[in-house]
Write a protein that holds these residues in place. Structure first.
Motif, short mmCIF file in Angstrom:
data_model
loop_
_atom_site.label_atom_id
_atom_site.label_comp_id
_atom_site.label_asym_id
_atom_site.label_seq_id
_atom_site.Cartn_x
_atom_site.Cartn_y
_atom_site.Cartn_z
N GLU A 57 -37.16 9.90 -36.07
CA GLU A 57 -35.77 10.30 -35.83
C GLU A 57 -35.40 10.16 -34.35
O GLU A 57 -34.30 9.69 -34.03
N GLN A 58 -36.29 10.56 -33.47
CA GLN A 58 -36.01 10.44 -32.04
C GLN A 58 -35.83 8.98 -31.63
O GLN A 58 -34.90 8.63 -30.90
N ARG B 242 -34.56 11.82 -27.14
CA ARG B 242 -35.86 12.49 -27.14
C ARG B 242 -35.68 13.99 -27.34
O ARG B 242 -34.78 14.60 -26.76
N SER B 243 -36.57 14.58 -28.09
CA SER B 243 -36.56 16.01 -28.32
C SER B 243 -36.93 16.73 -27.02
O SER B 243 -37.76 16.25 -26.25
N SER B 244 -36.35 17.88 -26.81
CA SER B 244 -36.68 18.66 -25.61
C SER B 244 -37.94 19.48 -25.82
O SER B 244 -38.46 20.05 -24.89
N ALA B 245 -38.43 19.51 -27.07
CA ALA B 245 -39.66 20.27 -27.33
C ALA B 245 -40.85 19.55 -26.72
O ALA B 245 -40.91 18.33 -26.70
N SER C 123 -40.41 13.38 -36.87
CA SER C 123 -39.73 13.69 -35.62
C SER C 123 -39.65 12.46 -34.71
O SER C 123 -38.58 12.16 -34.17
#
Length: 126
Positions: A115-116, A122-125, A112
């Protein structure tokens, strides 16, 4: 990835970092994987780890093939303000710090953050 030989979480994530390194082209592609150790020296006996020879022996024992920099002066550890192990920094293609994580990473977390960082999104998680 800043680590130490005596750090249990560091030891547990080494095989996953090694797999990431091998699966992603062994630093021949867009992803570069580096480890950073801080071995003790005669002039710097308070560094974070055992001697450079002992760190190199540990690298061989663990089967680490990704590059590991020996920060014998502590300059990198200080510059990146390393306070806990392991600590992993993601640096984008322009050499800017995209983010960092203190603590052990799982393979899913590694995928993750790679990939970000590579996408710049950036992931919102949480």
């Amino acid at each position: 990835n800043f680590w130490a030989t005596w750090c249990g979480p560091c030891q547990r994530e080494i095989p996953d970092i090694e797999k990431l390194y091998r699966d992603r082209g062994e630093n021949e592609g867009d992803l570069v994987v580096l480890g950073v150790a801080n071995p003790k020296t005669d002039s710097r006996p308070n560094n974070s780890d055992v001697s450079e020879a002992d760190v190199k022996a540990f690298i061989d024992e663990q089967g680490i093939t990704y590059p590991v920099l020996m920060d014998t002066t502590g300059e990198m550890f200080s510059g990146y303000r390393i306070r806990s192990f392991p600590t992993t920094f993601m640096i984008d293609k322009d050499g800017k710090i995209f983010g960092y994580i203190s603590g052990m990473l799982t393979p899913d977390m590694m995928d993750s953050i790679v990939e970000q960082t590579m996408s710049g999104v950036r992931s919102s998680a949480a």
